[in-house]
Motif scaffolding. Structure first.
Motif, PDB file in Angstrom:
ATOM      1  N   PHE A 192      21.917  33.873  46.901  1.00 41.92           N
ATOM      2  CA  PHE A 192      22.105  34.832  47.563  1.00 41.92           C
ATOM      3  C   PHE A 192      22.384  36.328  47.313  1.00 41.92           C
ATOM      4  N   ILE A 193      22.114  36.750  48.443  1.00 42.38           N
ATOM      5  CA  ILE A 193      22.254  38.578  48.039  1.00 42.38           C
ATOM      6  C   ILE A 193      22.781  39.170  49.309  1.00 42.38           C
ATOM      7  N   SER A 194      23.523  40.312  49.492  1.00 45.25           N
ATOM      8  CA  SER A 194      24.625  40.496  50.003  1.00 45.25           C
ATOM      9  C   SER A 194      23.809  42.283  50.383  1.00 45.25           C
ATOM     10  N   GLY A 195      24.525  43.110  51.593  1.00 45.25           N
ATOM     11  CA  GLY A 195      23.647  44.242  51.833  1.00 45.25           C
ATOM     12  C   GLY A 195      25.443  44.524  52.021  1.00 45.25           C
ATOM     13  N   SER A 196      26.145  44.146  52.054  1.00 43.22           N
ATOM     14  CA  SER A 196      27.318  45.343  51.481  1.00 43.22           C
ATOM     15  C   SER A 196      28.217  45.065  50.405  1.00 43.22           C
ATOM     16  N   ALA A 197      28.955  44.386  49.989  1.00 40.17           N
ATOM     17  CA  ALA A 197      29.585  43.550  49.232  1.00 40.17           C
ATOM     18  C   ALA A 197      29.016  44.033  47.648  1.00 40.17           C
ATOM     19  N   THR A 198      30.163  45.402  46.786  1.00 40.09           N
ATOM     20  CA  THR A 198      30.465  46.326  46.369  1.00 40.09           C
ATOM     21  C   THR A 198      31.091  46.043  44.910  1.00 40.09           C
ATOM     22  N   ALA A 199      32.095  45.030  45.045  1.00 39.60           N
ATOM     23  CA  ALA A 199      33.248  44.691  44.340  1.00 39.60           C
ATOM     24  C   ALA A 199      32.225  45.144  42.895  1.00 39.60           C
ATOM     25  N   THR A 200      32.506  45.655  41.355  1.00 38.05           N
ATOM     26  CA  THR A 200      32.174  45.815  40.843  1.00 38.05           C
ATOM     27  C   THR A 200      31.593  44.430  39.983  1.00 38.05           C
ATOM     28  N   SER A 201      33.021  43.545  39.923  1.00 33.24           N
ATOM     29  CA  SER A 201      32.511  42.219  39.340  1.00 33.24           C
ATOM     30  C   SER A 201      32.095  41.373  39.479  1.00 33.24           C
ATOM     31  N   LEU A 202      31.739  41.621  40.696  1.00 34.29           N
ATOM     32  CA  LEU A 202      29.881  40.100  41.507  1.00 34.29           C
ATOM     33  C   LEU A 202      29.079  40.483  40.722  1.00 34.29           C
ATOM     34  N   THR A 203      28.742  41.643  39.795  1.00 32.11           N
ATOM     35  CA  THR A 203      27.618  41.324  39.388  1.00 32.11           C
ATOM     36  C   THR A 203      27.734  41.179  37.585  1.00 32.11           C
ATOM     37  N   LYS A 204      28.133  41.183  37.010  1.00 28.94           N
ATOM     38  CA  LYS A 204      29.042  40.937  36.202  1.00 28.94           C
ATOM     39  C   LYS A 204      28.378  39.551  35.083  1.00 28.94           C
ATOM     40  N   GLY A 205      27.540  38.773  35.438  1.00 23.94           N
ATOM     41  CA  GLY A 205      27.190  38.233  35.004  1.00 23.94           C
ATOM     42  C   GLY A 205      28.006  36.628  35.336  1.00 23.94           C
ATOM     43  N   SER A 206      29.129  36.761  36.114  1.00 29.76           N
ATOM     44  CA  SER A 206      29.716  35.355  36.113  1.00 29.76           C
ATOM     45  C   SER A 206      29.335  34.300  37.656  1.00 29.76           C
ATOM     46  N   ILE A 207      28.566  34.964  38.208  1.00 25.70           N
ATOM     47  CA  ILE A 207      27.654  34.058  40.013  1.00 25.70           C
ATOM     48  C   ILE A 207      26.158  34.612  39.717  1.00 25.70           C
ATOM     49  N   PRO A 208      25.369  33.798  38.890  1.00 20.82           N
ATOM     50  CA  PRO A 208      24.261  34.131  38.299  1.00 20.82           C
ATOM     51  C   PRO A 208      23.294  34.142  39.471  1.00 20.82           C
ATOM     52  N   THR A 209      23.326  33.889  40.736  1.00 22.09           N
ATOM     53  CA  THR A 209      22.693  33.455  41.673  1.00 22.09           C
ATOM     54  C   THR A 209      22.854  34.240  42.314  1.00 22.09           C
ATOM     55  N   PHE A 210      23.452  35.500  42.679  1.00 20.22           N
ATOM     56  CA  PHE A 210      23.744  36.834  43.686  1.00 20.22           C
ATOM     57  C   PHE A 210      23.464  37.646  43.274  1.00 20.22           C
ATOM     58  N   ARG A 211      23.128  38.487  43.847  1.00 19.41           N
ATOM     59  CA  ARG A 211      22.543  39.632  44.233  1.00 19.41           C
ATOM     60  C   ARG A 211      22.786  40.715  45.260  1.00 19.41           C
ATOM     61  N   ARG A 212      22.961  41.982  45.113  1.00 18.60           N
ATOM     62  CA  ARG A 212      22.759  42.965  46.399  1.00 18.60           C
ATOM     63  C   ARG A 212      22.178  44.078  45.693  1.00 18.60           C
ATOM     64  N   VAL A 213      21.825  44.786  47.365  1.00 23.49           N
ATOM     65  CA  VAL A 213      21.110  46.265  47.317  1.00 23.49           C
ATOM     66  C   VAL A 213      21.812  47.108  47.461  1.00 23.49           C
ATOM     67  N   VAL A 214      23.465  47.181  47.422  1.00 22.42           N
ATOM     68  CA  VAL A 214      24.396  48.693  47.666  1.00 22.42           C
ATOM     69  C   VAL A 214      24.001  48.458  45.880  1.00 22.42           C
ATOM     70  N   PRO A 215      24.700  49.974  46.433  1.00 22.60           N
ATOM     71  CA  PRO A 215      25.807  50.381  44.275  1.00 22.60           C
ATOM     72  C   PRO A 215      27.008  50.334  44.775  1.00 22.60           C
ATOM     73  N   ASN A 216      27.042  49.133  43.619  1.00 20.89           N
ATOM     74  CA  ASN A 216      29.145  49.022  43.081  1.00 20.89           C
ATOM     75  C   ASN A 216      29.728  50.489  42.959  1.00 20.89           C
ATOM     76  N   ASP A 217      30.903  49.583  43.229  1.00 22.78           N
ATOM     77  CA  ASP A 217      32.309  50.850  43.128  1.00 22.78           C
ATOM     78  C   ASP A 217      32.432  51.539  42.239  1.00 22.78           C
ATOM     79  N   SER A 218      32.002  51.458  40.999  1.00 22.87           N
ATOM     80  CA  SER A 218      30.840  51.716  39.737  1.00 22.87           C
ATOM     81  C   SER A 218      30.580  53.386  39.810  1.00 22.87           C
ATOM     82  N   VAL A 219      29.396  53.267  40.990  1.00 25.55           N
ATOM     83  CA  VAL A 219      28.741  54.006  41.887  1.00 25.55           C
ATOM     84  C   VAL A 219      29.504  54.938  42.404  1.00 25.55           C
ATOM     85  N   GLN A 220      30.130  53.902  43.546  1.00 22.19           N
ATOM     86  CA  GLN A 220      30.687  55.063  44.665  1.00 22.19           C
ATOM     87  C   GLN A 220      32.182  56.103  44.370  1.00 22.19           C
TER      88      GLN A 220
END
Length: 282
Positions: A135-163
């Motif tokens: 599954f992949i989101s176009g608006s979920a930005t929490a940095t922790s989401l793509t730290k590896g704990s949710i292996p099937t998740f992707r997103r196409v927006v900058p995370n909070d560490s960029v924002q």
């Protein structure tokens, strides 16, 4: 015709998802063990799930994302893939219900959404079960989401560490703020973003006051009264644009002149306070 499996069929699903710039979904199925009995979906019922707030206070987000998903299905689906909609109303409990239904549907090969970080956290345990769901989101930005704990998740927006540093830099350098009032809305989207902006502003010598209010609250008069007259900017990292509008109106009623700077969640026609700013990341 041969059926699609969630593992092998992800490439086909990604063709549709690619129109939303989310072709990375195709990689998510790589973690499925070869020994797993992969359920199949026939060519006649292969589907992509869509999760988003189609109704409710933030329906503008879901309707916009749903429109893009429908366009992708129409242009790239070739009439061989369906879109199954799930309304989450940006509510984690409702997202869990939709997620469980999607995971149980063997025709769904991948999911576009959900929209909010709190929803992603809610469905992650469901989508990590046997036969993981990409599954992949176009608006979920929490940095922790793509730290590896949710292996099937992707997103196409900058995370909070960029924002966070980008927003803080604009407030400090462009708006020349010396004193900023930050209010988070107690969600997993808002709190980390507020904390990041706060840290970056303070590192730049800006005085910051931090407050918090539940997302379901709509009377901000008491909170607004805490904004000092010398406050330059009020930063609202909120998801419900209508709440930002009410906050701004109540500021005006109390004679508060600080500039409102909203995060991307306020980038909606529901928020139209004169002289305000909103960030947008894509």
């Amino acid at each position: 015709m041969h059926g699609f499996t969630r593992k092998a069929g992800t490439a086909f699903a990604a063709l549709v998802v690619a129109a939303l710039a989310i072709a990375a979904t195709a990689l998510a199925r790589a973690d499925v063990p070869e020994t797993a009995a992969a359920p199949s979906a026939s060519c006649s019922n292969a589907s992509i799930g869509f999760m988003g707030p189609i109704t409710g206070d933030v329906a503008f987000i879901g309707k916009e994302q749903l429109g893009f998903a429908k366009y992708a299905i129409r242009k790239l689906g070739g009439g061989k893939i369906k879109l199954i909609e799930g309304d989450t109303q940006l509510d984690p409990a409702q997202a869990s219900t939709v997620g469980a239904r999607f995971h149980a549907n063997q025709a769904i090969l991948a999911v576009v959404g959900p929209a909010g970080s709190q929803e992603v956290l809610a469905v992650a345990p469901i989508f990590k079960k046997t036969e993981p769901m990409p599954f992949i989101s176009g608006s979920a930005t929490a940095t922790s989401l793509t730290k590896g704990s949710i292996p099937t998740f992707r997103r196409v927006v900058p995370n909070d560490s960029v924002q966070s540093p980008t927003i803080a830099k604009y407030i400090r350098q462009i708006l020349k703020a010396k004193k900023v009032f930050i209010v988070d809305d107690q969600t997993s989207y808002s709190r980390p973003l507020a904390a990041g902006v706060q840290a970056n502003l303070r590192a730049g010598g800006v005085k910051v006051t931090r407050q918090s209010v539940n997302q379901k609250v709509t009377d901000f008069s008491a909170l607004v009264s805490k904004i000092s007259d010398d406050t330059d900017v009020v930063f609202l990292p909120w998801q419900v644009a209508a709440n930002g509008q009410i906050f701004g109106q109540q500021m005006k009623e109390q004679g508060k002149t600080a500039i409102i700077f909203g995060s991307d969640g306020l980038d909606s026609g529901d928020f139209k306070i004169a002289g305000s700013y909103v960030s947008a990341f894509a």
